[in-house]
Design a protein around this motif. Structure first.
Motif, PDB file in Angstrom:
ATOM      1  N   GLU A 153       0.795  -1.261  -0.064  1.00 35.57           N
ATOM      2  CA  GLU A 153       0.039   0.019   0.020  1.00 35.57           C
ATOM      3  C   GLU A 153       0.784   1.280  -0.057  1.00 35.57           C
ATOM      4  O   GLU A 153       1.992   1.275   0.489  1.00 35.57           O
ATOM      5  N   ALA A 154       0.406   2.193  -0.431  1.00 37.39           N
ATOM      6  CA  ALA A 154       1.166   3.488  -0.754  1.00 37.39           C
ATOM      7  C   ALA A 154       1.406   3.850   0.777  1.00 37.39           C
ATOM      8  O   ALA A 154       0.648   3.665   1.713  1.00 37.39           O
ATOM      9  N   GLY A 155       2.634   4.378   1.240  1.00 33.68           N
ATOM     10  CA  GLY A 155       2.907   4.763   2.387  1.00 33.68           C
ATOM     11  C   GLY A 155       3.291   3.859   3.520  1.00 33.68           C
ATOM     12  O   GLY A 155       3.999   3.932   4.357  1.00 33.68           O
ATOM     13  N   GLU A 156       3.560   2.390   2.995  1.00 43.96           N
ATOM     14  CA  GLU A 156       3.816   1.456   3.984  1.00 43.96           C
ATOM     15  C   GLU A 156       5.284   1.158   3.708  1.00 43.96           C
ATOM     16  O   GLU A 156       5.853   1.577   2.786  1.00 43.96           O
ATOM     17  N   ILE A 157       5.882   0.654   5.110  1.00 43.56           N
ATOM     18  CA  ILE A 157       6.993  -0.116   4.851  1.00 43.56           C
ATOM     19  C   ILE A 157       6.866  -1.734   4.880  1.00 43.56           C
ATOM     20  O   ILE A 157       6.028  -2.127   5.862  1.00 43.56           O
ATOM     21  N   VAL A 158       7.283  -2.433   3.903  1.00 41.14           N
ATOM     22  CA  VAL A 158       6.765  -3.893   3.903  1.00 41.14           C
ATOM     23  C   VAL A 158       8.080  -4.692   3.628  1.00 41.14           C
ATOM     24  O   VAL A 158       8.891  -4.224   3.163  1.00 41.14           O
ATOM     25  N   GLY A 159       8.199  -5.915   4.424  1.00 43.90           N
ATOM     26  CA  GLY A 159       9.221  -6.762   4.388  1.00 43.90           C
ATOM     27  C   GLY A 159       8.944  -7.967   3.320  1.00 43.90           C
ATOM     28  O   GLY A 159       7.757  -8.347   3.405  1.00 43.90           O
ATOM     29  N   LEU A 160       9.964  -8.265   2.599  1.00 44.00           N
ATOM     30  CA  LEU A 160       9.651  -9.539   1.989  1.00 44.00           C
ATOM     31  C   LEU A 160      10.917 -10.217   2.409  1.00 44.00           C
ATOM     32  O   LEU A 160      12.274  -9.939   2.249  1.00 44.00           O
ATOM     33  N   ILE A 161      10.431 -11.545   3.129  1.00 47.12           N
ATOM     34  CA  ILE A 161      11.443 -12.406   3.672  1.00 47.12           C
ATOM     35  C   ILE A 161      11.436 -13.796   3.279  1.00 47.12           C
ATOM     36  O   ILE A 161      10.443 -14.080   2.627  1.00 47.12           O
ATOM     37  N   GLY A 162      12.518 -14.496   3.705  1.00 52.87           N
ATOM     38  CA  GLY A 162      12.348 -15.816   3.322  1.00 52.87           C
ATOM     39  C   GLY A 162      13.853 -16.487   3.530  1.00 52.87           C
ATOM     40  O   GLY A 162      14.819 -15.729   3.155  1.00 52.87           O
ATOM     41  N   PRO A 163      13.921 -17.810   3.498  1.00 51.49           N
ATOM     42  CA  PRO A 163      15.292 -18.215   3.349  1.00 51.49           C
ATOM     43  C   PRO A 163      16.081 -17.921   2.286  1.00 51.49           C
ATOM     44  O   PRO A 163      15.350 -17.611   1.134  1.00 51.49           O
ATOM     45  N   ASN A 164      17.236 -18.252   2.055  1.00 52.57           N
ATOM     46  CA  ASN A 164      18.114 -18.353   0.920  1.00 52.57           C
ATOM     47  C   ASN A 164      17.403 -18.944  -0.217  1.00 52.57           C
ATOM     48  O   ASN A 164      16.802 -20.125  -0.094  1.00 52.57           O
ATOM     49  N   GLY A 165      17.450 -18.473  -1.403  1.00 50.42           N
ATOM     50  CA  GLY A 165      16.713 -19.079  -2.712  1.00 50.42           C
ATOM     51  C   GLY A 165      15.253 -19.079  -2.618  1.00 50.42           C
ATOM     52  O   GLY A 165      14.519 -19.918  -3.432  1.00 50.42           O
ATOM     53  N   LEU A 185      11.149  -4.036   1.292  1.00 49.92           N
ATOM     54  CA  LEU A 185      12.517  -4.497   1.634  1.00 49.92           C
ATOM     55  C   LEU A 185      12.863  -6.028   1.696  1.00 49.92           C
ATOM     56  O   LEU A 185      11.928  -6.550   2.319  1.00 49.92           O
ATOM     57  N   VAL A 186      13.705  -6.571   1.205  1.00 45.03           N
ATOM     58  CA  VAL A 186      14.034  -7.574   1.165  1.00 45.03           C
ATOM     59  C   VAL A 186      15.198  -7.884   2.321  1.00 45.03           C
ATOM     60  O   VAL A 186      16.213  -6.870   2.149  1.00 45.03           O
ATOM     61  N   GLU A 187      15.128  -8.648   3.309  1.00 43.92           N
ATOM     62  CA  GLU A 187      16.178  -8.732   4.391  1.00 43.92           C
ATOM     63  C   GLU A 187      16.233  -9.895   5.114  1.00 43.92           C
ATOM     64  O   GLU A 187      15.227 -10.710   5.203  1.00 43.92           O
ATOM     65  N   HIS A 188      17.355 -10.147   5.334  1.00 43.73           N
ATOM     66  CA  HIS A 188      17.727 -11.345   6.105  1.00 43.73           C
ATOM     67  C   HIS A 188      17.813 -11.114   7.696  1.00 43.73           C
ATOM     68  O   HIS A 188      17.487 -11.809   8.621  1.00 43.73           O
ATOM     69  N   HIS A 189      18.175  -9.623   7.823  1.00 44.96           N
ATOM     70  CA  HIS A 189      18.546  -9.149   9.376  1.00 44.96           C
ATOM     71  C   HIS A 189      17.091  -9.019   9.901  1.00 44.96           C
ATOM     72  O   HIS A 189      16.273  -8.057   9.623  1.00 44.96           O
ATOM     73  N   MET A 190      16.645 -10.104  10.545  1.00 44.02           N
ATOM     74  CA  MET A 190      15.284 -10.090  11.203  1.00 44.02           C
ATOM     75  C   MET A 190      14.956  -8.932  12.171  1.00 44.02           C
ATOM     76  O   MET A 190      13.875  -8.136  12.181  1.00 44.02           O
ATOM     77  N   VAL A 241       4.601  -7.984   6.558  1.00 42.53           N
ATOM     78  CA  VAL A 241       5.860  -8.915   6.244  1.00 42.53           C
ATOM     79  C   VAL A 241       4.853  -9.983   5.118  1.00 42.53           C
ATOM     80  O   VAL A 241       3.920 -10.327   5.527  1.00 42.53           O
ATOM     81  N   HIS A 242       5.602 -10.141   4.183  1.00 39.93           N
ATOM     82  CA  HIS A 242       5.362 -11.332   3.199  1.00 39.93           C
ATOM     83  C   HIS A 242       6.498 -12.287   3.457  1.00 39.93           C
ATOM     84  O   HIS A 242       7.625 -11.688   3.125  1.00 39.93           O
ATOM     85  N   VAL A 243       5.824 -13.478   3.562  1.00 38.16           N
ATOM     86  CA  VAL A 243       7.273 -14.812   3.496  1.00 38.16           C
ATOM     87  C   VAL A 243       7.093 -15.523   2.517  1.00 38.16           C
ATOM     88  O   VAL A 243       6.164 -16.015   1.902  1.00 38.16           O
ATOM     89  N   LEU A 244       8.346 -15.673   2.004  1.00 38.95           N
ATOM     90  CA  LEU A 244       8.367 -16.482   0.825  1.00 38.95           C
ATOM     91  C   LEU A 244       9.298 -17.838   1.236  1.00 38.95           C
ATOM     92  O   LEU A 244      10.153 -17.710   2.076  1.00 38.95           O
TER      93      LEU A 244
END
Lengths: 299, 245
Positions: free
Chosen positions: B38-50, B198-203, B213-216
């Protein structure tokens, strides 16, 4: 072993060496401009420059003065360079470098043949933009033509330097040569930057052609030996570096001239191999050339 | 200042990834993945390697064309845009390994970023906001990694984007730098009127700055929610820690 030495003659040799070197430098610069973006040597660079010079010759036959024809030829050369990239290079853009190199060889043959068809083969004299007289400076006879060639190269470098350093388009050109993928993401049309680079290279080569033609005769094969010197100059300077190409060209011109004149057993017959041998030795110690960076790749 | 605010009114998400599939040979890097921002949000896209996080970024920025699915930005089809046109729509990104223009100065790098500037923020704004104003004439090659990441952030900001994609902004940073980064990202959103994905490994970073947060995992979306919800989700715990043997 060393021929009789006078300072006035030494000064004359320096000027003629720098003038020759300026011609090598302009063609070397054209090679580097293309190499930086496509990673391939453009073997057609010499024929492209000769073609441009023939256009200048035709214009001068139709009543243009040299200096009136000069900007027209630059504009036509630029357009021609862009066209060559779009039509001939673009389809093989993603092919291995060797493929691109072979395509440029084909282009060289094509242009060479075209020049025979359009202007027929024979060599002809070409009147440049400078007087062929000499002026006397502190006892030395300095050719106005040589000074003119050096001056034109200096002006060309200044304009190109300002363009690359201070304009948005110049920055975009440098960026897309350094990192095409990131360039696309910041909104640069990398394909057109390649074409623009070819246009610039054609233009720079045309300047070299129009400068050297009055020193020899104009014929379809005029630039072939010079392309070899230019290639050596570009390698000497570091294929990645425009500044290196210019310094390499000037150094090569000076070295060939001074070796030929002052080292007796080299003379005029061995001066070219001797100069190339020096380059070879230098590259043993600096494989990237004087200003080049040895390729480093992150894997 | 709210740009195109009339378009945001009908509650269309700013970015919409809709049933996207991307295959590389036999490998399915993204398998029918949908998520939105959504506009104005900060969203995380996380998940293990690959898991397909960077692939998702590459699809959104048009480096990859998906085999199926749609990507819409501000309600309009993004897949019809050429890669060099993505930034003109208002999307900028940074890379995991920092893709700067080596051989150019800090200032030149950021100027290149403004090549297709669409908003009001200038090169100087970006340089000073990120705290590298005094380094403008340095070549980027020799700078420390953390500083290079800031240069890349400034380059992305210089286009005055509406959506910024950050690929592992905390990667390679020390504890203190990560703290600074979290504060910087929160301030950025307000001051530059930004939406961040943001894609991030640093939880720690994701959980402290992301609102959603969306988790792949293995190319599939397995969870979505607030950081607290996601952390408590059994499927997410399993993806990160593996199942007990």
């Amino acid at each position: 072993m060393i021929a009789a030495f006078t300072w006035t003659e030494f000064a004359e040799q320096i000027v003629s060496g720098l003038a020759d070197g300026s011609v090598y430098a302009s063609l070397a610069l054209a090679l580097v401009l293309i190499y930086r973006s496509t990673r391939a040597i453009n073997f057609a660079q010499g024929e492209m420059a000769t073609f441009s010079t023939f256009i200048a010759w035709s214009l001068m036959n139709h009543g243009f003065s040299f200096w009136a024809a000069f900007p027209v030829v630059l504009a036509i050369s630029f357009a021609g360079g862009v066209l060559v990239e779009r039509v001939i290079i673009r389809p093989v853009e993603k092919a291995p470098v060797l493929t691109i190199v072979i395509v440029t060889l084909g282009l060289a043959l094509l242009l060479n043949g075209l020049m025979y068809v359009i202007w027929s083969g024979g060599d002809r004299s070409f009147n440049g933009g400078f007087s062929s007289r000499t002026i006397k400076v502190a006892g030395a006879h300095i050719s106005i033509q040589y000074i003119g060639i050096i001056g034109v190269l200096a002006a060309l470098l200044l304009v190109l330097g300002l363009f690359f350093r201070f304009t948005k388009l110049g920055l975009a050109l440098r960026a897309s040569a350094l990192n095409p993928e990131s360039s696309r993401l910041v909104g640069i049309r990398v394909g057109w930057m390649l074409a623009f680079g070819w246009g610039l290279a054609a233009m720079v080569g045309a300047v070299g052609g129009m400068m050297v033609a009055p020193l020899q005769f104009l014929g379809p094969n005029m630039m072939q030996a010079i392309l070899l010197y230019a290639f050596a100059a570009a390698v000497l300077g570091g294929l990645d570096s425009p500044v290196g190409a210019v310094v390499g060209g000037l150094l090569l011109g000076l070295t060939i001239d001074l070796l030929g004149r002052y080292v007796g057993y080299i003379g005029s017959t061995l001066k070219l191999p001797a100069a190339l041998l020096l380059i070879l030795v230098l590259l043993l110690f600096r494989p990237g050339g004087l200003f080049g960076r040895v390729a480093e790749r992150r894997v | 200042m709210q740009r195109h605010s009339f378009k945001v009114l009908p509650a269309v998400p700013l970015l919409e990834v809709d049933s996207v599939t991307k295959r590389f040979g036999g490998i399915v890097a993204l398998d029918d993945v949908s998520f939105d921002v959504e506009a104005g949000e900060i969203v995380g896209l996380i998940g293990p390697n690959g898991a397909g996080k960077t692939t998702a970024f590459n699809v959104i920025t048009r480096l990859y064309t998906p085999d199926a699915g749609h990507v819409r930005f501000d309600g309009e089809d993004l897949l019809a845009t050429r890669p060099s046109g993505v930034i003109r729509r208002g999307i900028a990104r940074t890379f995991q390994n920092v893709e700067l223009f080596r051989g150019l100065t800090v200032l030149e790098n950021v100027q290149v970023g403004a090549h297709a500037r669409t908003g009001d923020h200038t090169v100087d704004d970006a340089l000073f906001y990120v705290g590298i104003g005094s380094l403008r004439h340095f070549q980027v090659d020799g700078l420390p990694f953390g500083t290079q990441k800031r240069v890349e952030l400034a380059r992305a900001l210089a286009s005055s984007p509406r959506l910024m994609l950050l690929d592992e902004p905390a990667g390679g940073l020390n504890h203190e730098e990560v703290q600074d980064l979290a504060g910087l990202l929160r301030r950025l959103r307000g001051d530059f009127d930004l939406t961040l994905l943001l894609v991030e490994h640093h939880m720690g970073l994701v959980m402290s700055v992301a609102e959603r947060v969306h988790v792949l995992d293995f190319g599939r979306k397995i969870a979505e929610g607030t950081p607290a919800e996601v952390q408590a989700n059994p499927a997410v715990i399993e993806a990160y820690l593996g199942t007990a043997a």
